[in-house]
Design an enzyme around this catalytic site. Structure first.
Site, mmCIF file in Angstrom:
data_model
loop_
_atom_site.group_PDB
_atom_site.id
_atom_site.type_symbol
_atom_site.label_atom_id
_atom_site.label_comp_id
_atom_site.label_asym_id
_atom_site.label_seq_id
_atom_site.Cartn_x
_atom_site.Cartn_y
_atom_site.Cartn_z
ATOM 1 N N HIS A 151 0.835 -1.206 0.000
ATOM 2 C CA HIS A 151 0.000 0.000 0.000
ATOM 3 C C HIS A 151 0.875 1.263 0.000
ATOM 4 C CE1 HIS A 151 -3.682 2.343 1.108
ATOM 5 N NE2 HIS A 151 -2.773 3.156 1.626
ATOM 6 N N GLU A 152 1.762 1.336 0.958
ATOM 7 C CA GLU A 152 2.629 2.523 1.054
ATOM 8 C C GLU A 152 3.533 2.621 -0.174
ATOM 9 O OE1 GLU A 152 1.865 4.748 3.080
ATOM 10 O OE2 GLU A 152 0.505 3.500 4.243
ATOM 11 N N HIS A 204 1.746 4.486 -2.839
ATOM 12 C CA HIS A 204 1.812 5.939 -2.617
ATOM 13 C C HIS A 204 3.181 6.471 -3.040
ATOM 14 C CE1 HIS A 204 -1.924 6.845 -0.551
ATOM 15 N NE2 HIS A 204 -1.731 5.961 0.401
ATOM 16 N N GLU A 215 -4.790 7.728 -3.110
ATOM 17 C CA GLU A 215 -5.212 6.453 -2.533
ATOM 18 C C GLU A 215 -5.466 5.413 -3.634
ATOM 19 O OE1 GLU A 215 -4.854 6.035 0.566
ATOM 20 O OE2 GLU A 215 -6.022 4.261 1.072
HETATM 21 ZN ZN ZN Z 1 -3.150 5.245 1.812
#
Ligand code: ZN
Length: 500
Positions: free
Chosen positions: A264-265, A268, A294
């Site tokens: 997830h990170e 980003h 996101e």
């Molecule tokens: Zn996030």
């Protein structure tokens, strides 16, 4: 070109200060000794105010006025026009909030956050009820200052998702509820039962770290312009255009949270690392919105990270670092990482039920900001919605409306961006899938180069030169449509749970 030079000059000063603030914040959440907390808060507060004053100033007022005049005479270049439009958008919002109000909100929310943490530990909402009431009043005042057409909540949403309104969100949420709630019930009733058990075990910290590094390298994260460290609540922080840092957690009894927080990170971070150099020192060197940001993290976490073909490669990585996975077959692994189970806690929610958590919060936020519900009635409203949408009831407020810090930290309008991220990701991924013919075989080999190039071209390289709705329209030729997400999850989970 003179305007741009002036804007860039101000932008650079602001960016340099923000870079120092980010580095202080990164250190605070990693290696800073606890005793240094107060001094650090003062330092961050001081520098943040300085950065604010660099941006909101008489100089900037005059510059934007001048640009506005030139614009009305069609004297701005295409590039100047882009920079002007977004700078003005950001400037108008920031300037509309009086510094005294901003200061009051900052102080109130920092006190409320502290009280929230205690109330959460004791599972007792009434301890923080009054203070939350005050935060809501201040947020309502902020909405009035920012301005709106139909609904004061729209003003708060616009801080995170420019152009989005509650009316549009409501349409999207109704369609998600109509399709997803019965589908989640079908999965609950399915004779196919799945479990996350094989993801649990004992995982050594050092091996977790090595695995995370390999995961980040696999998705194309550039370690020459970043680093990976450990924290309690994972996040990504952009310190400068060549320094984007990832913070993840190393959970030693369950591999799931470590793998998926890191992916997830990493999503980003890929976005930040892919922002165009052309836009340096302007407001355009940023993500298009919180929702679009996101979408990049959720795409790497879910559309890629929980994908059938990629999960073969993921299992191969796990086997390298944790030999006991050699006993695990791909199908069981795929089912374990895609286990669906309605739960009370948002951050533990699976890919399918996650949006329902956000819908509940968004509906409540709208009711609060419009005074349709009293703060004292919140626990009841929360529980009713959980019962109705997910068939669950929290046993106390910690697993209910005290679980997230957002409201107590004054972040009304933030939650919708989580849901928008999932929806944008599905819509974008559907086009990516269409454009990259050999996608499955690339995913199976862990070769993500073509995917990253696609994202660079269609999303990252645009930075914040476009509003989120324009970006989606440019790439997919359509507005945001929840049907992409609905089709994606229905196809995927019908197969896993054998729903005809
Ligand atoms: Zn996030």
């Amino acid at each position: 070109m003179k305007f741009l030079e002036e804007l860039r000059h101000i932008g650079k000063e602001r960016a340099l200060i923000n870079s120092a603030v980010s580095l202080l914040a990164w250190d605070q959440r990693t290696f800073m000794p606890e005793g240094a907390y107060e001094y650090r808060a003062d330092a961050i507060g001081y520098l943040s105010e300085l950065s604010f004053r660099k941006f909101v100033s008489n100089e900037m007022d005059k510059l934007l006025e001048k640009m506005e005049r030139e614009r009305s005479k069609n004297h701005l270049s295409e590039y100047e026009e882009k920079v002007f439009r977004m700078t003005k958008y950001e400037y108008d919002i920031i300037k509309s909030i009086p510094p005294e109000l901003l200061k009051e909100i900052t102080i109130e929310s920092s006190k409320t956050e502290e009280l929230w943490s205690k109330a959460k530990n004791e599972g007792n909402f009434s301890q923080v009820e009054k203070r939350l009431g005050k935060i809501i009043e201040l947020s309502q005042e902020m909405a009035e200052r920012i301005g709106y057409k139909d609904n004061p909540y729209d003003a708060l949403i616009s801080r995170y998702e420019p152009g989005m309104t509650y009316k549009k969100l409501k349409e999207v949420m109704e369609s998600l509820k109509t399709d997803l709630i019965p589908f989640i019930e079908e999965i609950n009733d399915s004779r196919v039962k799945t479990s996350r058990d094989l993801l649990k075990g004992r995982f050594e910290r050092r091996a977790l770290e090595n695995m995370c590094k390999e995961l980040l390298e696999t998705i194309g994260y550039d370690f020459n312009a970043g680093r990976l460290d450990e924290t309690v609540h994972p996040f990504t922080i952009d310190i400068s255009h060549n320094d984007t840092r990832v913070l993840t957690k190393f959970v030693t009894d369950d591999i799931g949270p470590t793998v998926y927080s890191t992916l997830h990170e990493g999503g980003h971070a890929l976005y930040d690392q892919g922002l165009p150099e052309d836009y340096l020192w302007t407001v355009l060197r940023d993500g298009a919105s919180y929702g679009i940001h996101e979408s990049q993290s959720r795409m790497v976490e879910n559309n890629i990270g929980r994908n059938w073909s990629f999960s073969k490669y993921l299992l191969h990585i796990l086997k390298k670092h944790f030999p006991h996975f050699n006993l695990v077959d791909h199908m069981s692994f795929y089912k374990a990482i895609n286990h669906v189970e309605p739960s009370l806690i948002r951050i533990e929610a699976d890919e399918l039920t996650y949006n329902i958590h956000i819908i509940i919060r968004t509906e409540i936020e709208n009711a609060l900001i419009n005074n349709k519900v009293k703060v004292s009635e919140l626990p009841e409203m929360w529980n009713e919605k959980f019962k109705e949408y997910l068939g669950l009831l929290p046993s106390n407020d910690s697993e209910g409306l005290l679980q997230d810090v957002h409201w107590y930290a004054g972040m009304f309008g933030y939650f919708p961006s989580y849901m928008l991220g999932n929806l944008y990701a599905a819509q974008l991924f559907s086009f990516l899938q269409h454009d990259i013919e050999d996608l499955d075989s690339l995913l199976e080999k862990g070769e993500l180069g073509k995917i990253v190039s696609w994202l660079r071209k269609n999303v990252h390289s645009k930075g914040r030169s476009v509003f989120p709705d324009e970006l989606i329209k440019e790439v997919t030729d359509e507005e945001l449509k929840p049907s992409y997400f609905i089709n994606y999850v229905k196809t995927k989970f019908s197969k896993i749970y054998e729903i005809l």
